[in-house]
Design a protein around this motif. Structure first.
Motif, PDB file in Angstrom:
ATOM      1  N   ARG A   3       0.651  -1.130  -0.046  1.00 45.24           N
ATOM      2  CA  ARG A   3       0.049  -0.285   0.116  1.00 45.24           C
ATOM      3  C   ARG A   3       0.940   1.243  -0.139  1.00 45.24           C
ATOM      4  O   ARG A   3       0.441   2.304  -0.536  1.00 45.24           O
ATOM      5  CB  ARG A   3      -0.989  -0.166   1.115  1.00 45.24           C
ATOM      6  CG  ARG A   3      -2.202  -1.068   1.180  1.00 45.24           C
ATOM      7  CD  ARG A   3      -2.809  -1.120   2.355  1.00 45.24           C
ATOM      8  NE  ARG A   3      -3.994   0.231   2.229  1.00 45.24           N
ATOM      9  CZ  ARG A   3      -4.984   0.074   1.390  1.00 45.24           C
ATOM     10  NH1 ARG A   3      -5.150  -1.038   0.669  1.00 45.24           N
ATOM     11  NH2 ARG A   3      -5.548   1.263   1.725  1.00 45.24           N
ATOM     12  N   TYR A   5       3.327   1.815  -1.680  1.00 46.06           N
ATOM     13  CA  TYR A   5       3.739   2.115  -3.199  1.00 46.06           C
ATOM     14  C   TYR A   5       2.464   2.948  -3.816  1.00 46.06           C
ATOM     15  O   TYR A   5       2.590   3.843  -4.400  1.00 46.06           O
ATOM     16  CB  TYR A   5       4.105   1.156  -4.168  1.00 46.06           C
ATOM     17  CG  TYR A   5       5.318   0.648  -3.587  1.00 46.06           C
ATOM     18  CD1 TYR A   5       6.538   1.341  -3.712  1.00 46.06           C
ATOM     19  CD2 TYR A   5       5.591  -0.982  -3.261  1.00 46.06           C
ATOM     20  CE1 TYR A   5       7.771   0.741  -3.180  1.00 46.06           C
ATOM     21  CE2 TYR A   5       6.814  -1.211  -2.931  1.00 46.06           C
ATOM     22  CZ  TYR A   5       8.020  -0.633  -2.998  1.00 46.06           C
ATOM     23  OH  TYR A   5       9.076  -1.067  -2.585  1.00 46.06           O
ATOM     24  N   ILE A   6       1.282   2.726  -3.447  1.00 47.62           N
ATOM     25  CA  ILE A   6      -0.063   3.201  -4.062  1.00 47.62           C
ATOM     26  C   ILE A   6       0.120   4.551  -3.333  1.00 47.62           C
ATOM     27  O   ILE A   6      -0.272   5.498  -4.142  1.00 47.62           O
ATOM     28  CB  ILE A   6      -1.107   2.432  -3.656  1.00 47.62           C
ATOM     29  CG1 ILE A   6      -1.088   1.004  -4.152  1.00 47.62           C
ATOM     30  CG2 ILE A   6      -2.343   3.000  -3.941  1.00 47.62           C
ATOM     31  CD1 ILE A   6      -2.113  -0.010  -3.865  1.00 47.62           C
ATOM     32  N   ARG A   7       0.220   4.919  -2.204  1.00 42.44           N
ATOM     33  CA  ARG A   7       0.318   6.105  -1.607  1.00 42.44           C
ATOM     34  C   ARG A   7       1.542   7.029  -1.975  1.00 42.44           C
ATOM     35  O   ARG A   7       1.152   8.242  -2.323  1.00 42.44           O
ATOM     36  CB  ARG A   7       0.519   5.978  -0.027  1.00 42.44           C
ATOM     37  CG  ARG A   7      -0.709   5.515   0.636  1.00 42.44           C
ATOM     38  CD  ARG A   7      -0.534   5.671   2.259  1.00 42.44           C
ATOM     39  NE  ARG A   7       0.161   4.631   2.419  1.00 42.44           N
ATOM     40  CZ  ARG A   7       0.322   3.960   3.644  1.00 42.44           C
ATOM     41  NH1 ARG A   7      -0.438   4.300   4.466  1.00 42.44           N
ATOM     42  NH2 ARG A   7       1.035   2.953   4.085  1.00 42.44           N
ATOM     43  N   PHE A   9       2.671   6.753  -5.154  1.00 42.36           N
ATOM     44  CA  PHE A   9       1.833   7.070  -6.322  1.00 42.36           C
ATOM     45  C   PHE A   9       0.993   8.231  -6.300  1.00 42.36           C
ATOM     46  O   PHE A   9       1.141   9.358  -7.180  1.00 42.36           O
ATOM     47  CB  PHE A   9       1.209   6.058  -7.170  1.00 42.36           C
ATOM     48  CG  PHE A   9       0.652   6.177  -8.417  1.00 42.36           C
ATOM     49  CD1 PHE A   9       1.381   6.668  -9.324  1.00 42.36           C
ATOM     50  CD2 PHE A   9      -0.961   6.440  -8.424  1.00 42.36           C
ATOM     51  CE1 PHE A   9       0.603   7.036 -10.776  1.00 42.36           C
ATOM     52  CE2 PHE A   9      -1.464   6.624  -9.594  1.00 42.36           C
ATOM     53  CZ  PHE A   9      -0.554   7.178 -10.787  1.00 42.36           C
ATOM     54  N   TRP A  10       0.068   8.368  -5.582  1.00 42.59           N
ATOM     55  CA  TRP A  10      -0.939   9.291  -5.397  1.00 42.59           C
ATOM     56  C   TRP A  10      -0.325  10.554  -4.710  1.00 42.59           C
ATOM     57  O   TRP A  10      -0.645  11.816  -5.142  1.00 42.59           O
ATOM     58  CB  TRP A  10      -2.122   8.926  -4.525  1.00 42.59           C
ATOM     59  CG  TRP A  10      -2.917   7.982  -5.333  1.00 42.59           C
ATOM     60  CD1 TRP A  10      -3.201   6.643  -5.104  1.00 42.59           C
ATOM     61  CD2 TRP A  10      -3.666   8.434  -6.279  1.00 42.59           C
ATOM     62  NE1 TRP A  10      -3.910   6.190  -5.834  1.00 42.59           N
ATOM     63  CE2 TRP A  10      -4.274   7.318  -6.787  1.00 42.59           C
ATOM     64  CE3 TRP A  10      -4.012   9.557  -7.443  1.00 42.59           C
ATOM     65  CZ2 TRP A  10      -5.135   7.213  -8.003  1.00 42.59           C
ATOM     66  CZ3 TRP A  10      -4.701   9.578  -8.309  1.00 42.59           C
ATOM     67  CH2 TRP A  10      -5.377   8.304  -8.715  1.00 42.59           C
ATOM     68  N   ARG A  70      -2.949   3.132 -13.412  1.00 42.20           N
ATOM     69  CA  ARG A  70      -2.982   2.247 -12.251  1.00 42.20           C
ATOM     70  C   ARG A  70      -1.997   1.340 -12.194  1.00 42.20           C
ATOM     71  O   ARG A  70      -1.802  -0.011 -12.220  1.00 42.20           O
ATOM     72  CB  ARG A  70      -4.017   1.130 -12.111  1.00 42.20           C
ATOM     73  CG  ARG A  70      -5.471   1.863 -12.008  1.00 42.20           C
ATOM     74  CD  ARG A  70      -6.475   1.013 -11.975  1.00 42.20           C
ATOM     75  NE  ARG A  70      -6.318   0.057 -13.287  1.00 42.20           N
ATOM     76  CZ  ARG A  70      -7.327  -0.860 -13.522  1.00 42.20           C
ATOM     77  NH1 ARG A  70      -8.171  -1.214 -13.013  1.00 42.20           N
ATOM     78  NH2 ARG A  70      -6.961  -1.478 -14.761  1.00 42.20           N
ATOM     79  N   TRP A  72       0.098   0.257  -9.741  1.00 42.73           N
ATOM     80  CA  TRP A  72       0.285  -0.596  -8.921  1.00 42.73           C
ATOM     81  C   TRP A  72      -0.297  -2.266  -9.233  1.00 42.73           C
ATOM     82  O   TRP A  72      -0.027  -3.124  -8.569  1.00 42.73           O
ATOM     83  CB  TRP A  72      -0.372  -0.363  -7.427  1.00 42.73           C
ATOM     84  CG  TRP A  72      -1.839   0.079  -7.639  1.00 42.73           C
ATOM     85  CD1 TRP A  72      -2.864  -0.856  -7.652  1.00 42.73           C
ATOM     86  CD2 TRP A  72      -2.371   1.238  -7.996  1.00 42.73           C
ATOM     87  NE1 TRP A  72      -4.053  -0.271  -7.769  1.00 42.73           N
ATOM     88  CE2 TRP A  72      -3.744   1.264  -8.223  1.00 42.73           C
ATOM     89  CE3 TRP A  72      -1.942   2.734  -8.157  1.00 42.73           C
ATOM     90  CZ2 TRP A  72      -4.713   2.022  -8.197  1.00 42.73           C
ATOM     91  CZ3 TRP A  72      -2.814   3.705  -8.328  1.00 42.73           C
ATOM     92  CH2 TRP A  72      -4.180   3.128  -8.642  1.00 42.73           C
ATOM     93  N   LYS A  73      -0.842  -2.055 -10.529  1.00 38.87           N
ATOM     94  CA  LYS A  73      -1.199  -3.474 -10.972  1.00 38.87           C
ATOM     95  C   LYS A  73      -0.354  -3.835 -11.965  1.00 38.87           C
ATOM     96  O   LYS A  73      -0.550  -3.083 -13.112  1.00 38.87           O
ATOM     97  CB  LYS A  73      -2.814  -3.442 -11.488  1.00 38.87           C
ATOM     98  CG  LYS A  73      -3.679  -3.267 -10.248  1.00 38.87           C
ATOM     99  CD  LYS A  73      -5.067  -3.231 -10.591  1.00 38.87           C
ATOM    100  CE  LYS A  73      -6.030  -3.288  -9.455  1.00 38.87           C
ATOM    101  NZ  LYS A  73      -7.481  -3.637  -9.863  1.00 38.87           N
TER     102      LYS A  73
END
Length: 147
Positions: A3, A5-7, A9-10, A70, A72-73
């Motif tokens: 998670r 990495y997702i944070r 990215f945003w 996206r 992260w996928k």
């Protein structure tokens, strides 16, 4: 993918958005020399509504591109990057065609679109290269282990 990495990215998307807003506000302070010459001596006010419209437009473009990609996928990331690049390039063409005698805010929006296009193209090249190298590595390992 974790998670964090997702944070991250945003967070990068938010920093990019802040840079876009700063560039649009700065472009609003740049005089429109073509219009000044045409109106001869008129005092132009700050184009607040134009800056707001292009800030909203840039925000939508950035969020849509981020939601399409996206990153992260990892499965078929190259395809999502390609789709985002083609859609954004198609969206950029009308802005490129209307580039003559446009106010600085319009020009900054065009530069923003071109920068986003180049970024997506570079990301597509890197991800595609990594995908090809992984595929070649898997084939090589499969040949070595096969009797």
């Amino acid at each position: 993918m974790p998670r964090r990495y997702i944070r991250l990215f945003w967070l990068l998307v938010a920093l990019t958005w802040l840079a876009l807003i700063a560039a649009l506000v700065n472009a609003g302070f740049t005089p429109d020399y073509w219009l000044l010459r045409r109106l001869e001596g008129a005092e132009l006010s700050y184009p607040t509504s134009t800056v707001i419209v292009f800030a909203l437009l840039g925000t939508v473009e950035l969020v849509v591109a981020a939601l399409i990609v996206r990153p992260w996928k990892l499965k078929r990331l190259w395809l999502r990057l390609l789709i985002a690049f083609v859609l954004l390039l198609a969206w950029s063409v009308p802005w490129m065609l209307s580039a003559m005698h446009q106010p600085p805010v319009h020009g900054m929006h065009l530069l923003w679109l071109l920068l986003l296009d180049v970024g997506l193209l570079l990301a597509l090249c890197v991800v595609s290269l990594v995908s090809v190298l992984k595929g070649l590595s898997r084939r090589k390992k499969a040949r070595i282990t096969a009797p």
